[in-house]
Design a protein around this motif. Structure first.
Motif, PDB file in Angstrom:
ATOM      1  N   MET A 225       4.681  -4.770  -7.511  1.00  9.10           N
ATOM      2  CA  MET A 225       4.625  -3.851  -6.609  1.00  9.10           C
ATOM      3  C   MET A 225       3.120  -3.368  -6.320  1.00  9.10           C
ATOM      4  O   MET A 225       2.779  -3.063  -5.099  1.00  9.10           O
ATOM      5  CB  MET A 225       5.551  -2.707  -6.923  1.00  9.10           C
ATOM      6  CG  MET A 225       6.991  -2.924  -7.043  1.00  9.10           C
ATOM      7  SD  MET A 225       7.548  -3.640  -5.404  1.00  9.10           S
ATOM      8  CE  MET A 225       8.467  -4.953  -6.121  1.00  9.10           C
TER       9      MET A 225
ATOM     10  N   GLU B 146       7.891  -5.746 -12.475  1.00  5.41           N
ATOM     11  CA  GLU B 146       8.006  -5.116 -11.250  1.00  5.41           C
ATOM     12  C   GLU B 146       6.960  -4.429 -11.082  1.00  5.41           C
ATOM     13  O   GLU B 146       6.538  -4.321  -9.630  1.00  5.41           O
ATOM     14  CB  GLU B 146       9.372  -4.264 -11.101  1.00  5.41           C
ATOM     15  CG  GLU B 146       9.698  -3.562  -9.657  1.00  5.41           C
ATOM     16  CD  GLU B 146      11.225  -3.143  -9.723  1.00  5.41           C
ATOM     17  OE1 GLU B 146      12.245  -3.622  -9.458  1.00  5.41           O
ATOM     18  OE2 GLU B 146      11.183  -1.886  -9.923  1.00  5.41           O
TER      19      GLU B 146
ATOM     20  N   PRO C  74       8.294  -3.514   3.349  1.00  2.00           N
ATOM     21  CA  PRO C  74       7.082  -3.164   3.035  1.00  2.00           C
ATOM     22  C   PRO C  74       6.673  -1.662   3.084  1.00  2.00           C
ATOM     23  O   PRO C  74       7.060  -1.031   4.028  1.00  2.00           O
ATOM     24  CB  PRO C  74       6.054  -3.924   3.899  1.00  2.00           C
ATOM     25  CG  PRO C  74       6.703  -4.444   4.872  1.00  2.00           C
ATOM     26  CD  PRO C  74       8.159  -4.392   4.511  1.00  2.00           C
ATOM     27  N   ARG C  75       6.047  -1.169   2.084  1.00  2.00           N
ATOM     28  CA  ARG C  75       5.903   0.477   2.108  1.00  2.00           C
ATOM     29  C   ARG C  75       4.963   0.577   3.096  1.00  2.00           C
ATOM     30  O   ARG C  75       4.023  -0.332   3.456  1.00  2.00           O
ATOM     31  CB  ARG C  75       5.117   0.576   0.724  1.00  2.00           C
ATOM     32  CG  ARG C  75       5.327   2.056  -0.011  1.00  2.00           C
ATOM     33  CD  ARG C  75       4.304   2.333  -0.751  1.00  2.00           C
ATOM     34  NE  ARG C  75       4.423   1.695  -2.048  1.00  2.00           N
ATOM     35  CZ  ARG C  75       5.025   2.223  -3.175  1.00  2.00           C
ATOM     36  NH1 ARG C  75       5.557   3.299  -3.221  1.00  2.00           N
ATOM     37  NH2 ARG C  75       4.734   1.556  -4.347  1.00  2.00           N
TER      38      ARG C  75
END
Lengths: 343, 343
Positions: free
Chosen positions: A248, A244, A187-188
């Motif tokens: 995201m 995507e 995870p960012r």
């Protein structure tokens, strides 16, 4: 897309959007994915995303070709022209096998019957045929279609569905988690703030709206509160090339919250991916509940409840917020699916 | 490739062959891979393949952009024009950091010095500076270049290199297996037959040619014997778009054998991926040996030896052929690399 025709047939939008035209005619073993979603349910988009990663990571020597849901009929015609004996036909996973989403169920029947001579698979699903006259009729139609195909394998993504599939169909049945749980995304790093309610607005919804309002008011006393759904309304369709991006975006949104409260299976799964504490309520037929109890109970930052008592929930939420998120490794649980594609 | 120029610079072959031109200018965080191999060493091709999978699987929200080795100078110029503060610059992994492959080492120095203000990493490598006047001089040149970059992290892929890097450079050093061991490919089902010798023909070769002949004769008494190398000679270059094809071909070749005998680190790793029994000899400075003892000793179908005694080898080979290939899970060992890219 380099060519305008394939074996005399014109190329059609939604057939093989993920590969160049020459991929359709090379000598690789093909895996065709039918039912690739164009609708804006990010759970189902994430499933298709994970299905592609699964095949490309574990079987890079196969050619993986998607057919979008809106191109099912044209896709069947084209695939019939290019398919070889050893190729594999898939229908995408999700929580829509049964009588609740008949447009999808009808496509699934068509595909399984059309490719009855080929190795065929329904990727991990939850199943629900309603216990009504209509539900029983639809079940019979699905049985008739699926049973035309002696090479069909059905995959259940939780134990309730496993039993239902075994009791309903003569096909081979295997058992794995939801495909999105096969992803391994880091995870960012995003600052966390507030609570996000992610709630159904569809026929599977059972959580009481008054109770939700009460819960939102309670949460709003100490932090910011937002409400959304994993089904997007700001766009009408999501095609292969934007999948995507929207997935995201949803992960980022969840990753930016201190707590998720949801009745959506995939909001729970996105919380797992992003290590976000999450409280989960049920849907009409237990797909979130059973996925939780079958695979995910060991996660200390995710909790499932059927209770609608605000005092008890308060305690649960406090526990969730204090947990140091732990890991579970489900990769071995996808072995039956690897075995299927290998053979 | 949709556009002919990027910020006024003409597009150059080998710069960003893996993405459309618009990927260079979108607002995603960028990961640039320099040194992407065009030479025909399938070990190094597999490393670049695995590097791309690693970033795309774990960090799908980054834009991953390769610069082929032959386009290093042009690539540096173009990347300088488009790079942002938070982007990451990588140089590909392998077994070529040091004085043995100076063309590559010179490119690495250029890249580390050119991007000294950016987060920079040398992906998992084995290191060898020769203990000669030339080796010492080259080491000094590398130190001078690397030390211009205070944001540089070096990754060692075995313990010998870990010590060498710590003793040679002031940069931060982390430790993971070879990138190819991060792949999770399910080997294709192929009938196995015969023994394949995969042997170096380069400056790292130490296995005695007479001994190899004796071993091949001995093996030939009971089965078919072939000899090859993981460096292809039938093609001159392998560009980005053909990487997977040649890598898969090599995996298939190994997967079709009952036994591999090799002094190549990546022939060993390809044997692991394909569950093929493998006997490994050393190279000139122990890169296969240390990778084996650091990470792979638990594998019952892979054995390392420095002995060149045919009776002992016979026994080893019998053990290897009898083993029911076991698994090891190295995914946790790549955590330091995930942490690097996350931060």
């Amino acid at each position: 897309m380099n060519e305008q025709t394939i074996k005399g047939t014109k190329r059609v939008k939604g057939v093989a959007p993920n590969v160049d035209a020459d991929a359709l005619l090379n000598d690789k073993r093909k895996v065709f994915l039918f039912g690739s979603p164009s609708y804006t349910n990010i759970g189902d988009q994430a499933i298709a995303y994970a299905e592609e990663k699964f095949i490309r990571n574990h079987f890079p020597y196969y050619e993986y070709i998607e057919i979008m849901d809106y191109a099912t009929d044209a896709g069947i015609e084209i695939v019939k022209k290019i398919i070889h004996e050893n190729d594999i036909v898939c229908f995408t996973g999700g929580g829509n096998l049964g009588s609740l989403y008949l447009d999808i169920e009808e496509d699934r029947r068509k595909v399984f019957a059309a490719f009855k001579d080929y190795k065929t698979i329904s990727l991990p699903q939850s199943v629900h045929f309603e216990d009504t006259e209509k539900g029983i009729l639809e079940k019979r139609k699905s049985q008739d279609a699926y049973h035309q195909n002696p090479n069909l394998t059905l995959v259940a993504r939780e134990s309730q569905t496993l039993e239902r599939l075994k009791n309903t169909f003569d096909s081979k049945v295997i058992y794995t988690p939801d495909m999105v749980l096969s992803l391994d995304i880091v995870p960012r790093e995003i600052e966390r703030e507030g609570v996000l309610f992610i709630l159904r607005a569809d026929k599977e919804k059972v959580t009481d709206e008054d109770f939700i309002s009460e819960l939102m008011r309670w949460a709003g006393e100490t932090t910011t509160v937002e409400r959304t759904d994993t089904v997007l309304s700001e766009v009408e369709t999501i095609d292969y090339e934007d999948r995507e991006k929207y997935f995201m975006k949803m992960l980022d949104r969840i990753r930016s919250k201190k707590l998720i409260i949801t009745d959506r299976l995939h909001a729970m799964i996105f919380s797992i991916i992003t290590k976000t504490p999450c409280l989960v309520f049920g849907n009409s037929y237990g797909k979130a509940k059973h996925s939780y109890t079958d695979w995910l109970e060991e996660l200390n930052f995710i909790e499932y409840t059927d209770k609608q008592d605000i005092d008890e929930l308060e305690q649960m939420i406090e526990r969730l917020l204090k947990a140091e998120p732990n890991d579970i490794d489900l990769s071995d649980d996808f072995e039956p699916l690897k075995e299927f594609f290998k053979g």
